[in-house]
Design a protein around this motif. Structure first.
Motif, short mmCIF file in Angstrom:
data_model
loop_
_atom_site.label_atom_id
_atom_site.label_comp_id
_atom_site.label_asym_id
_atom_site.label_seq_id
_atom_site.Cartn_x
_atom_site.Cartn_y
_atom_site.Cartn_z
N LEU A 59 0.82 -1.20 0.00
CA LEU A 59 0.00 0.00 0.00
C LEU A 59 0.86 1.27 0.00
N ASP A 60 1.98 1.23 0.72
CA ASP A 60 2.88 2.39 0.71
C ASP A 60 3.44 2.64 -0.68
N ALA A 61 3.75 1.56 -1.41
CA ALA A 61 4.28 1.72 -2.76
C ALA A 61 3.24 2.35 -3.68
N VAL A 88 -6.16 -6.08 3.50
CA VAL A 88 -5.26 -6.54 2.44
C VAL A 88 -4.42 -7.70 2.95
N HIS A 89 -3.94 -7.59 4.18
CA HIS A 89 -3.14 -8.67 4.78
C HIS A 89 -3.94 -9.95 4.89
N ALA A 90 -5.21 -9.84 5.31
CA ALA A 90 -6.03 -11.03 5.48
C ALA A 90 -6.26 -11.75 4.17
N VAL A 165 -7.91 -1.97 -4.58
CA VAL A 165 -6.45 -1.87 -4.53
C VAL A 165 -5.84 -2.36 -5.84
N GLY A 166 -6.41 -3.40 -6.42
CA GLY A 166 -5.92 -3.89 -7.70
C GLY A 166 -6.05 -2.85 -8.80
N VAL A 167 -7.14 -2.08 -8.79
CA VAL A 167 -7.31 -1.01 -9.78
C VAL A 167 -6.24 0.05 -9.60
N LEU A 168 -5.99 0.46 -8.36
CA LEU A 168 -4.94 1.47 -8.11
C LEU A 168 -3.57 0.96 -8.55
#
Length: 380
Positions: A59-61, A88-90, A165-168
């Motif tokens: 996520l930071d990246a 995201v971790h789960a 998150v995949g879209v980002l």
């Protein structure tokens, strides 16, 4: 006892030890609709930090790749929030670990199929052995599909987070990693459509049992959000060579971050059915481009099933003919391991394929978006 017989008995006993334990530990979460990845293992002190740093770094990246003016925006701070990292971790760690745990006995049974065939004569014992290990393969595959279905139903908000998150990532950290047989524009459009699908599924699951007014509001807001996502991605691809593309990308990223803001809320903090801030949907046109073509859920069901059938056929043929000799087992093991990327890409169960709600079509200018007419299904 030969190595061949040792492996066959090992697979036989392992399957009968692991599978009942799986049914005992997973049955209640599957039936009660509480199958949340990492719900128990994620609370163990020695395990809760396992690969958590990878999720935060991921996520930071993404945040570092965003434009500076967007990083300063309050909406982008959601990318560093603990609830989002937890989701995201789960899904990236515990959900994938469960798939490996559920599929491992079946993959070992796939390799055993190549060993139970008698290369000299087809005896009744060989046919029974083929039937037994083939049953092991299909039962393990079926349990894996049930788990995918249960997670999507019980944690529909987490599925939205993962898709968003995949879209980002498709615009930032993985912008140059589109599939070999696809263009970046088609790939990003397909990811948007996947996000639209999980948003509609979330509207059905989270509003189950609510009063009709709340279900109607969530369905209408979700339909408007789907149109907004399609509208923004169309503007981005239409202005690929224009100076307006960064502006359109920024609008889409703001919308995605706002989706993450609500999808990553802890369950205890969810007191409404909001999916996005209303002001972000104010300028969405009533007519937007049609959805990009994506594989139907039923087709995605057939892909892994056909792969498993092909794997079993290869194992039986190699064992019967002896064409590969001593390397038969490594060949089948390698093919069995290839099930995992197929399951991750096309993983959808038959139950989910026939039961999931359709993505709402763009509404006409004179007609307000209507909720999906079929009854809301409870998480199962």
């Amino acid at each position: 006892m030969s190595m061949r017989q040792t492996y066959l008995w090992f697979t036989f006993y392992l399957w009968f030890i692991v599978t009942p334990c799986t049914l005992i530990s997973y049955f209640i979460p599957w039936v009660s609709g509480s199958r949340i990845p990492g719900r128990r293992l994620g609370c163990v002190p020695l395990l809760k930090r396992f690969r958590r740093r990878n999720a935060r770094s991921r996520l930071d990246a993404v945040r570092e790749k965003l434009p500076e003016n967007l990083r300063a925006c309050p909406e982008s701070k959601v990318l560093t929030s603990d609830p989002l990292v937890n989701q995201v971790h789960a899904h990236a760690t515990w959900a994938q670990a469960s798939l490996i745990y559920l599929a491992a006995p079946g993959m070992l049974a796939s390799a055993a199929l190549a060993l139970v065939v008698n290369t000299l004569a087809w005896r009744a014992s060989s046919l029974w052995a083929v039937a037994v290990y083939l049953t092991f393969v299909y039962v393990s595959a079926f349990l894996t599909c049930i788990d995918i279905w249960a997670v999507r139903n019980a944690d529909s908000a987490g599925a939205v987070t993962l898709a968003a998150v995949g879209v980002l990532e498709s615009f930032t950290t993985r912008a140059k990693k589109a599939p070999a047989k696809s263009t970046p524009a088609v790939w990003q459009s397909q990811l948007i459509e996947q996000l639209c699908t999980v948003l509609v599924r979330r509207a059905h699951r989270e509003s189950a049992g609510a009063v009709p007014g709340s279900r109607l509001t969530m369905a209408q807001n979700t339909a408007c959000l789907v149109r907004a996502l399609r509208h923004h991605i169309a503007l981005i691809h239409d202005s690929a060579e224009s100076e307006e593309r960064p502006m359109h990308e920024r609008e889409l990223w703001l919308l995605i971050c706002n989706i993450l803001k609500y999808s990553s809320r802890p369950r205890a903090d969810v007191v409404d059915f909001r999916v996005v801030d209303p002001d972000l949907l104010a300028a969405v046109p009533d007519v937007v481009p049609e959805a990009s073509a994506v594989p139907s859920p039923k087709a995605r069901v057939l892909v892994p099933l056909l792969f498993i059938c092909a794997l079993a056929a290869v194992a039986v043929v190699l064992g019967a003919t002896g064409a590969a000799g001593e390397v038969t087992q490594p060949i089948v093991v390698a093919l069995a391991l290839a099930v995992l990327p197929f399951a991750r890409r096309f993983g959808v169960t038959a139950l989910d394929a026939f039961a999931q709600p359709p993505v709402p079509a763009p509404a006409s200018p004179q007609v307000d978006p209507q909720p999906v007419p079929e009854p809301v299904r409870r998480a199962a």
